[in-house]
Design a protein around this motif. Structure first.
Motif, PDB file in Angstrom:
ATOM      1  N   ASP A 144      33.839  65.574  45.141  1.00  0.00           N
ATOM      2  CA  ASP A 144      34.675  64.488  44.621  1.00  0.00           C
ATOM      3  C   ASP A 144      33.989  63.137  44.804  1.00  0.00           C
ATOM      4  O   ASP A 144      33.983  62.292  43.895  1.00  0.00           O
ATOM      5  N   SER A 145      33.411  62.920  45.985  1.00  0.00           N
ATOM      6  CA  SER A 145      32.743  61.649  46.253  1.00  0.00           C
ATOM      7  C   SER A 145      31.525  61.467  45.359  1.00  0.00           C
ATOM      8  O   SER A 145      31.279  60.380  44.826  1.00  0.00           O
ATOM      9  N   ALA A 146      30.756  62.545  45.184  1.00  0.00           N
ATOM     10  CA  ALA A 146      29.568  62.465  44.340  1.00  0.00           C
ATOM     11  C   ALA A 146      29.936  62.211  42.882  1.00  0.00           C
ATOM     12  O   ALA A 146      29.223  61.509  42.157  1.00  0.00           O
ATOM     13  N   ALA A 147      31.068  62.783  42.440  1.00  0.00           N
ATOM     14  CA  ALA A 147      31.496  62.583  41.060  1.00  0.00           C
ATOM     15  C   ALA A 147      31.956  61.148  40.813  1.00  0.00           C
ATOM     16  O   ALA A 147      31.784  60.608  39.715  1.00  0.00           O
ATOM     17  N   ASN A 148      32.555  60.524  41.809  1.00  0.00           N
ATOM     18  CA  ASN A 148      33.061  59.162  41.656  1.00  0.00           C
ATOM     19  C   ASN A 148      31.973  58.103  41.758  1.00  0.00           C
ATOM     20  O   ASN A 148      32.140  56.985  41.284  1.00  0.00           O
ATOM     21  N   ARG A 149      30.846  58.450  42.394  1.00  0.00           N
ATOM     22  CA  ARG A 149      29.801  57.451  42.613  1.00  0.00           C
ATOM     23  C   ARG A 149      29.175  56.951  41.307  1.00  0.00           C
ATOM     24  O   ARG A 149      29.011  55.736  41.132  1.00  0.00           O
ATOM     25  N   PRO A 150      28.818  57.824  40.328  1.00  0.00           N
ATOM     26  CA  PRO A 150      28.267  57.299  39.073  1.00  0.00           C
ATOM     27  C   PRO A 150      29.250  56.401  38.326  1.00  0.00           C
ATOM     28  O   PRO A 150      28.856  55.418  37.713  1.00  0.00           O
ATOM     29  N   SER A 151      30.538  56.741  38.384  1.00  0.00           N
ATOM     30  CA  SER A 151      31.540  55.919  37.718  1.00  0.00           C
ATOM     31  C   SER A 151      31.584  54.522  38.315  1.00  0.00           C
ATOM     32  O   SER A 151      31.677  53.517  37.595  1.00  0.00           O
ATOM     33  N   SER A 152      31.490  54.444  39.648  1.00  0.00           N
ATOM     34  CA  SER A 152      31.485  53.145  40.311  1.00  0.00           C
ATOM     35  C   SER A 152      30.266  52.335  39.916  1.00  0.00           C
ATOM     36  O   SER A 152      30.354  51.124  39.679  1.00  0.00           O
ATOM     37  N   ASN A 153      29.103  52.981  39.818  1.00  0.00           N
ATOM     38  CA  ASN A 153      27.884  52.278  39.414  1.00  0.00           C
ATOM     39  C   ASN A 153      28.005  51.741  37.991  1.00  0.00           C
ATOM     40  O   ASN A 153      27.594  50.602  37.704  1.00  0.00           O
ATOM     41  N   ALA A 154      28.556  52.543  37.077  1.00  0.00           N
ATOM     42  CA  ALA A 154      28.693  52.129  35.682  1.00  0.00           C
ATOM     43  C   ALA A 154      29.639  50.937  35.557  1.00  0.00           C
ATOM     44  O   ALA A 154      29.398  50.012  34.767  1.00  0.00           O
ATOM     45  N   LYS A 155      30.710  50.957  36.344  1.00  0.00           N
ATOM     46  CA  LYS A 155      31.659  49.840  36.302  1.00  0.00           C
ATOM     47  C   LYS A 155      31.005  48.552  36.791  1.00  0.00           C
ATOM     48  O   LYS A 155      31.240  47.476  36.234  1.00  0.00           O
ATOM     49  N   GLN A 156      30.179  48.650  37.832  1.00  0.00           N
ATOM     50  CA  GLN A 156      29.484  47.463  38.313  1.00  0.00           C
ATOM     51  C   GLN A 156      28.525  46.914  37.259  1.00  0.00           C
ATOM     52  O   GLN A 156      28.464  45.699  37.034  1.00  0.00           O
ATOM     53  N   ASP A 157      27.792  47.807  36.589  1.00  0.00           N
ATOM     54  CA  ASP A 157      26.863  47.365  35.544  1.00  0.00           C
ATOM     55  C   ASP A 157      27.623  46.671  34.413  1.00  0.00           C
ATOM     56  O   ASP A 157      27.159  45.656  33.862  1.00  0.00           O
ATOM     57  N   ASN A 158      28.775  47.202  34.068  1.00  0.00           N
ATOM     58  CA  ASN A 158      29.576  46.612  33.003  1.00  0.00           C
ATOM     59  C   ASN A 158      30.040  45.202  33.368  1.00  0.00           C
ATOM     60  O   ASN A 158      30.027  44.280  32.541  1.00  0.00           O
ATOM     61  N   LEU A 159      30.443  45.019  34.620  1.00  0.00           N
ATOM     62  CA  LEU A 159      30.888  43.708  35.064  1.00  0.00           C
ATOM     63  C   LEU A 159      29.751  42.692  35.053  1.00  0.00           C
ATOM     64  O   LEU A 159      29.943  41.517  34.723  1.00  0.00           O
ATOM     65  N   ILE A 160      28.567  43.132  35.426  1.00  0.00           N
ATOM     66  CA  ILE A 160      27.406  42.238  35.399  1.00  0.00           C
ATOM     67  C   ILE A 160      27.139  41.774  33.971  1.00  0.00           C
ATOM     68  O   ILE A 160      26.870  40.592  33.712  1.00  0.00           O
ATOM     69  N   ASN A 161      27.224  42.713  33.023  1.00  0.00           N
ATOM     70  CA  ASN A 161      26.994  42.356  31.623  1.00  0.00           C
ATOM     71  C   ASN A 161      28.015  41.330  31.132  1.00  0.00           C
ATOM     72  O   ASN A 161      27.684  40.407  30.375  1.00  0.00           O
ATOM     73  N   GLN A 162      29.262  41.469  31.568  1.00  0.00           N
ATOM     74  CA  GLN A 162      30.297  40.534  31.147  1.00  0.00           C
ATOM     75  C   GLN A 162      30.105  39.150  31.768  1.00  0.00           C
ATOM     76  O   GLN A 162      30.414  38.126  31.148  1.00  0.00           O
ATOM     77  N   ALA A 163      29.612  39.133  33.000  1.00  0.00           N
ATOM     78  CA  ALA A 163      29.496  37.868  33.723  1.00  0.00           C
ATOM     79  C   ALA A 163      28.260  37.071  33.337  1.00  0.00           C
ATOM     80  O   ALA A 163      28.197  35.868  33.581  1.00  0.00           O
ATOM     81  N   GLU A 164      27.259  37.725  32.735  1.00  0.00           N
ATOM     82  CA  GLU A 164      26.022  37.032  32.373  1.00  0.00           C
ATOM     83  C   GLU A 164      26.306  35.925  31.349  1.00  0.00           C
ATOM     84  O   GLU A 164      26.931  36.140  30.313  1.00  0.00           O
ATOM     85  N   GLY A 165      25.845  34.751  31.637  1.00  0.00           N
ATOM     86  CA  GLY A 165      26.006  33.626  30.743  1.00  0.00           C
ATOM     87  C   GLY A 165      27.364  32.962  30.787  1.00  0.00           C
ATOM     88  O   GLY A 165      27.598  31.969  30.085  1.00  0.00           O
ATOM     89  N   ALA A 166      28.291  33.495  31.606  1.00  0.00           N
ATOM     90  CA  ALA A 166      29.628  32.906  31.684  1.00  0.00           C
ATOM     91  C   ALA A 166      29.624  31.723  32.638  1.00  0.00           C
ATOM     92  O   ALA A 166      28.746  31.584  33.496  1.00  0.00           O
ATOM     93  N   ASP A 167      30.601  30.869  32.476  1.00  0.00           N
ATOM     94  CA  ASP A 167      30.742  29.684  33.325  1.00  0.00           C
ATOM     95  C   ASP A 167      31.157  30.129  34.726  1.00  0.00           C
ATOM     96  O   ASP A 167      32.173  30.812  34.906  1.00  0.00           O
ATOM     97  N   ALA A 168      30.382  29.761  35.751  1.00  0.00           N
ATOM     98  CA  ALA A 168      30.671  30.188  37.125  1.00  0.00           C
ATOM     99  C   ALA A 168      32.016  29.671  37.611  1.00  0.00           C
ATOM    100  O   ALA A 168      32.644  30.273  38.481  1.00  0.00           O
TER     101      ALA A 168
END
Length: 238
Positions: A144-168
């Motif tokens: 269960d933990s191993a299955a959830n780890r890739p999902s957590s990584n993908a969500k972090q990458d998605n957030l980084i993409n959204q935050a790039e270039g945005a007003d801090a």
């Protein structure tokens, strides 16, 4: 000049639980030899047949001692396990067990289970009734933990993409940053959980299989009396 901080000021090199276990192991072996054989040093007054092999219910190795009524093994937490008060809450001041009682049970085990005529039958019966619930539960939790780890990584990458270039200073960007930190903490928790499960599996004795019965068939049938056996021979047997 050193400045001591009451709170962690940087990411630790190892998790707190790992530091505690390493520190406990250091104190446990601080004044003890690594080998389990008899004492051979010039200061040794006698050897203890079961030294480093007798474990108290609290998990500590019991120490051999001799008195007028015979040889005993004892667990005395306040002296031989300093720094681990969490391990002996409610522990009696001292726990004793007589060496001859231990030898009787060890003798019986080898006579019946290793060198006895019913050894195969007894081993196979134990395998059929073995409870491996804890091992299977760890396996499921690890998956269960191993299955959830890739999902957590993908969500972090998605957030980084959204935050790039945005007003801090934008509240939405701040919320993205907070969410990213939450996911980072969750990922660390998953990694720690998997590491703890791996450690538990590594510390567990290997599961007995029917193949061990074939190994027993290679041993002779013997009647043992470990009380009178030479210590060197018993050490090799153990």
């Amino acid at each position: 000049m050193w400045v001591w901080s009451a709170e962690p000021s940087h990411e630790p090199l190892i998790p707190k639980w790992m530091f505690d276990e390493i520190n406990a192991a250091f104190h446990e072996h601080e004044r003890s030899r690594d080998s389990s054989g008899p004492q051979i040093g010039p200061r040794a007054k006698r050897s203890y047949r079961h030294r480093r092999r007798v474990i108290c219910d609290c998990g500590r190795k019991m120490i051999g001692t001799e008195c007028s009524s015979g040889v005993y093994y004892r667990c005395h937490p306040t002296t031989n396990n300093r720094g681990r008060s969490d391990k002996h809450t409610g522990h009696p001041a001292t726990v004793y067990i007589r060496e001859d009682l231990i030898t009787d049970e060890v003798d019986r085990f080898f006579s019946e289970r290793v060198f006895g005529p019913r050894r195969r039958e007894l081993l196979l019966a134990d395998i059929d009734t073995a409870d491996d619930t804890a091992s299977r539960e760890r396996h499921d939790r690890r998956n269960d933990s191993a299955a959830n780890r890739p999902s957590s990584n993908a969500k972090q990458d998605n957030l980084i993409n959204q935050a790039e270039g945005a007003d801090a200073a934008d509240p939405f960007t701040q919320r993205l940053r907070d969410r990213y930190n939450e996911l980072k903490s969750q990922r660390k928790t998953l990694q720690l959980a998997i590491a703890e499960l791996n450690t538990a599996d590594a510390n567990q004795s290997p599961r007995t299989t029917p193949a061990y019965a074939d190994l027993l068939d290679a041993f002779p049938l013997l009647a043992l009396d470990l009380h009178n056996a030479p210590t060197e021979l018993v050490t090799r047997l153990f």
